[in-house]
Write a protein that holds these residues in place. Sequence first.
Motif, PDB file in Angstrom:
ATOM      1  N   PRO A  88      13.264   3.206  51.303  1.00 19.65           N
ATOM      2  CA  PRO A  88      14.274   3.081  50.230  1.00 19.65           C
ATOM      3  C   PRO A  88      15.707   2.886  50.742  1.00 19.65           C
ATOM      4  CG  PRO A  88      13.540   5.345  50.397  1.00 19.65           C
ATOM      5  CD  PRO A  88      12.748   4.575  51.417  1.00 19.65           C
ATOM      6  N   LEU A  89      15.864   1.851  51.557  1.00 18.39           N
ATOM      7  CA  LEU A  89      17.183   1.510  52.100  1.00 18.39           C
ATOM      8  C   LEU A  89      17.440   0.034  51.852  1.00 18.39           C
ATOM      9  CD1 LEU A  89      17.020   3.175  55.635  1.00 18.39           C
ATOM     10  CD2 LEU A  89      18.469   3.908  53.729  1.00 18.39           C
ATOM     11  N   GLU A  90      18.662  -0.301  51.430  1.00 16.78           N
ATOM     12  CA  GLU A  90      19.088  -1.692  51.452  1.00 16.78           C
ATOM     13  C   GLU A  90      19.786  -1.884  52.791  1.00 16.78           C
ATOM     14  OE1 GLU A  90      21.187  -2.894  47.915  1.00 16.78           O
ATOM     15  OE2 GLU A  90      19.317  -2.730  46.798  1.00 16.78           O
ATOM     16  N   VAL A  91      19.291  -2.827  53.551  1.00 15.01           N
ATOM     17  CA  VAL A  91      19.807  -3.064  54.897  1.00 15.01           C
ATOM     18  C   VAL A  91      20.677  -4.311  54.822  1.00 15.01           C
ATOM     19  CG1 VAL A  91      19.153  -3.528  57.283  1.00 15.01           C
ATOM     20  CG2 VAL A  91      17.710  -2.043  55.848  1.00 15.01           C
ATOM     21  N   ILE A  92      21.974  -4.141  55.018  1.00 14.14           N
ATOM     22  CA  ILE A  92      22.902  -5.258  54.818  1.00 14.14           C
ATOM     23  C   ILE A  92      23.524  -5.664  56.152  1.00 14.14           C
ATOM     24  CG2 ILE A  92      25.049  -5.987  53.685  1.00 14.14           C
ATOM     25  CD1 ILE A  92      24.169  -3.936  51.431  1.00 14.14           C
ATOM     26  N   VAL A  93      23.345  -6.923  56.481  1.00 13.62           N
ATOM     27  CA  VAL A  93      23.930  -7.484  57.702  1.00 13.62           C
ATOM     28  C   VAL A  93      25.042  -8.432  57.282  1.00 13.62           C
ATOM     29  CG1 VAL A  93      23.502  -8.845  59.794  1.00 13.62           C
ATOM     30  CG2 VAL A  93      21.727  -7.310  58.924  1.00 13.62           C
ATOM     31  N   ARG A  94      26.178  -8.335  57.977  1.00 12.10           N
ATOM     32  CA  ARG A  94      27.321  -9.182  57.623  1.00 12.10           C
ATOM     33  C   ARG A  94      27.877  -9.884  58.859  1.00 12.10           C
ATOM     34  NH1 ARG A  94      29.348  -7.105  52.507  1.00 12.10           N
ATOM     35  NH2 ARG A  94      28.405  -5.070  52.119  1.00 12.10           N
ATOM     36  N   ASN A  95      28.171 -11.169  58.679  1.00 10.07           N
ATOM     37  CA  ASN A  95      28.850 -11.954  59.721  1.00 10.07           C
ATOM     38  C   ASN A  95      30.313 -12.185  59.378  1.00 10.07           C
ATOM     39  OD1 ASN A  95      26.468 -12.527  61.393  1.00 10.07           O
ATOM     40  ND2 ASN A  95      25.747 -13.602  59.559  1.00 10.07           N
ATOM     41  N   ILE A  96      30.606 -12.161  58.090  1.00  6.15           N
ATOM     42  CA  ILE A  96      31.938 -12.461  57.564  1.00  6.15           C
ATOM     43  C   ILE A  96      32.226 -11.444  56.461  1.00  6.15           C
ATOM     44  CG2 ILE A  96      33.289 -14.203  56.279  1.00  6.15           C
ATOM     45  CD1 ILE A  96      31.609 -16.382  57.616  1.00  6.15           C
ATOM     46  N   ALA A  97      33.451 -10.957  56.377  1.00  8.62           N
ATOM     47  CA  ALA A  97      33.795  -9.986  55.326  1.00  8.62           C
ATOM     48  C   ALA A  97      33.729 -10.656  53.957  1.00  8.62           C
ATOM     49  CB  ALA A  97      35.188  -9.425  55.562  1.00  8.62           C
ATOM     50  N   ALA A  98      33.051  -9.995  53.023  1.00  5.02           N
ATOM     51  CA  ALA A  98      32.974 -10.485  51.641  1.00  5.02           C
ATOM     52  C   ALA A  98      32.536  -9.319  50.770  1.00  5.02           C
ATOM     53  CB  ALA A  98      31.976 -11.642  51.519  1.00  5.02           C
ATOM     54  N   GLY A  99      32.578  -9.525  49.467  1.00  3.41           N
ATOM     55  CA  GLY A  99      32.005  -8.579  48.523  1.00  3.41           C
ATOM     56  C   GLY A  99      32.501  -7.160  48.711  1.00  3.41           C
ATOM     57  N   SER A 100      31.569  -6.209  48.722  1.00  5.50           N
ATOM     58  CA  SER A 100      31.948  -4.796  48.739  1.00  5.50           C
ATOM     59  C   SER A 100      32.657  -4.413  50.038  1.00  5.50           C
ATOM     60  CB  SER A 100      30.728  -3.896  48.511  1.00  5.50           C
ATOM     61  OG  SER A 100      29.855  -3.938  49.613  1.00  5.50           O
ATOM     62  N   PHE A 101      32.325  -5.097  51.145  1.00  3.75           N
ATOM     63  CA  PHE A 101      32.990  -4.785  52.419  1.00  3.75           C
ATOM     64  C   PHE A 101      34.478  -5.134  52.347  1.00  3.75           C
ATOM     65  CE2 PHE A 101      34.501  -5.298  56.675  1.00  3.75           C
ATOM     66  CZ  PHE A 101      33.758  -4.443  57.472  1.00  3.75           C
ATOM     67  N   GLY A 110      36.286 -13.646  53.836  1.00  2.11           N
ATOM     68  CA  GLY A 110      36.309 -14.805  54.730  1.00  2.11           C
ATOM     69  C   GLY A 110      36.693 -14.447  56.161  1.00  2.11           C
ATOM     70  N   THR A 111      37.136 -13.198  56.380  1.00  2.00           N
ATOM     71  CA  THR A 111      37.473 -12.762  57.739  1.00  2.00           C
ATOM     72  C   THR A 111      36.197 -12.712  58.585  1.00  2.00           C
ATOM     73  OG1 THR A 111      39.253 -11.413  56.825  1.00  2.00           O
ATOM     74  CG2 THR A 111      38.562 -10.921  59.092  1.00  2.00           C
ATOM     75  N   VAL A 112      36.196 -13.477  59.683  1.00  2.00           N
ATOM     76  CA  VAL A 112      34.985 -13.592  60.512  1.00  2.00           C
ATOM     77  C   VAL A 112      34.956 -12.455  61.527  1.00  2.00           C
ATOM     78  CG1 VAL A 112      33.713 -15.099  62.101  1.00  2.00           C
ATOM     79  CG2 VAL A 112      35.028 -16.111  60.226  1.00  2.00           C
ATOM     80  N   PHE A 113      33.836 -11.762  61.639  1.00  2.00           N
ATOM     81  CA  PHE A 113      33.702 -10.662  62.608  1.00  2.00           C
ATOM     82  C   PHE A 113      33.380 -11.215  64.000  1.00  2.00           C
ATOM     83  CE2 PHE A 113      31.766  -8.409  58.711  1.00  2.00           C
ATOM     84  CZ  PHE A 113      33.004  -7.984  58.271  1.00  2.00           C
ATOM     85  N   ASP A 114      33.819 -10.470  65.035  1.00  2.00           N
ATOM     86  CA  ASP A 114      33.468 -10.859  66.404  1.00  2.00           C
ATOM     87  C   ASP A 114      31.973 -10.729  66.640  1.00  2.00           C
ATOM     88  OD1 ASP A 114      36.082 -11.372  66.927  1.00  2.00           O
ATOM     89  OD2 ASP A 114      36.476  -9.447  67.918  1.00  2.00           O
ATOM     90  N   GLN A 115      31.371  -9.703  66.022  1.00  2.00           N
ATOM     91  CA  GLN A 115      29.908  -9.600  66.053  1.00  2.00           C
ATOM     92  C   GLN A 115      29.422  -9.076  64.710  1.00  2.00           C
ATOM     93  OE1 GLN A 115      30.791  -7.551  69.396  1.00  2.00           O
ATOM     94  NE2 GLN A 115      31.851  -6.202  67.977  1.00  2.00           N
ATOM     95  N   PRO A 116      28.143  -9.323  64.426  1.00  2.00           N
ATOM     96  CA  PRO A 116      27.629  -8.902  63.120  1.00  2.00           C
ATOM     97  C   PRO A 116      27.689  -7.388  62.913  1.00  2.00           C
ATOM     98  CG  PRO A 116      25.906  -9.987  64.432  1.00  2.00           C
ATOM     99  CD  PRO A 116      27.142 -10.033  65.232  1.00  2.00           C
ATOM    100  N   THR A 117      27.800  -6.964  61.674  1.00  2.00           N
ATOM    101  CA  THR A 117      27.777  -5.535  61.346  1.00  2.00           C
ATOM    102  C   THR A 117      26.504  -5.246  60.552  1.00  2.00           C
ATOM    103  OG1 THR A 117      28.739  -5.693  59.149  1.00  2.00           O
ATOM    104  CG2 THR A 117      30.265  -5.613  60.987  1.00  2.00           C
ATOM    105  N   ILE A 118      26.160  -3.968  60.508  1.00  2.00           N
ATOM    106  CA  ILE A 118      25.014  -3.558  59.680  1.00  2.00           C
ATOM    107  C   ILE A 118      25.401  -2.310  58.902  1.00  2.00           C
ATOM    108  CG2 ILE A 118      23.931  -2.082  61.438  1.00  2.00           C
ATOM    109  CD1 ILE A 118      21.206  -3.316  60.468  1.00  2.00           C
ATOM    110  N   GLU A 119      24.863  -2.186  57.725  1.00  2.00           N
ATOM    111  CA  GLU A 119      25.045  -0.945  56.968  1.00  2.00           C
ATOM    112  C   GLU A 119      23.805  -0.716  56.119  1.00  2.00           C
ATOM    113  OE1 GLU A 119      28.250  -2.987  55.268  1.00  2.00           O
ATOM    114  OE2 GLU A 119      27.612  -2.706  53.207  1.00  2.00           O
TER     115      GLU A 119
END
Length: 241
Positions: A88-101, A110-119
């Motif tokens: 019961p986890l939503e696993v969210i990977v992001r390459n670029i800042a958008a939405g709730s982040f 639209g801010t591009v990350f140096d490396q992907p993030t996970i939450e």
Amino acid sequence: MEKKEQLYEGKAKKVFATQDPALLIVQYKDDATAFNGLKKGTIAGKGVINNQMSNRLMKMLEAEGIPTHLVEELSQRETLVRRVQIVPLEVIVRNIAAGSFAKRYGVEEGTVFDQPTIEFSYKNDALGDPLCNAYHAEALKLATEAELAAIRDYAFRINALLKKFWRECGVTLVDFKLEFGRLPDGTIVLADEISPDTCRLWDSKTGEKLDKDRFRRDLGGVEEAYAEIMQRLNARLGAQA
Ligand code: TMP
């Protein structure tokens, strides 16, 4: 495979039993919701697109060594999948800042990350799917440390594969949400769907949004965007897999 009783109806899919207790049939609907069900609507043809897109992407991931729940596509809206116990986890990977982040941390979309993030967020509608870290997930017994390590590893590998795939379609993979499940022997596999409902996909040249944000944000051209992204995928893979 015979469709038996309906076991579950979610916001975008229905799940049916089959004569084989290890297999389920998922049926994709055109219903769309956003903001934890507060906004409701229909996206004509979405169920067909999400079913076909998710299956094609999962097939590609399987070929690259990512285990998934996919068994076979049965019809335009229906797919046979392995029965799993959903983590019961939503696993969210992001390459670029958008939405709730972008909103939560006050960074420009639209801010591009140096490396992907996970939450992770805890899949619980009553609580509004609260953000949760790996320690919280363990404390809540949502997943073990080993399962979380496997999920994290798969999620980043999936990101690399999907990013490359979409780049070749002229599309930037901004972020996406995954769900994983456990097979009866405890093996972790990718489940749920990968579609414009669960990914942010921007045209690489124009930045045009080709995903569910068009519905969430009332941008118009929702059906057209789903059709466009499916057409890009088909052009890349060949119209019939
Ligand atoms: P977010 O920026 O709203 O947290 O969304 C991150 C990604 O997860 C985005 O691609 C949309 C997807 N997503 C879902 O698939 N289901 C959800 O319920 C939410 C909130 C986001």
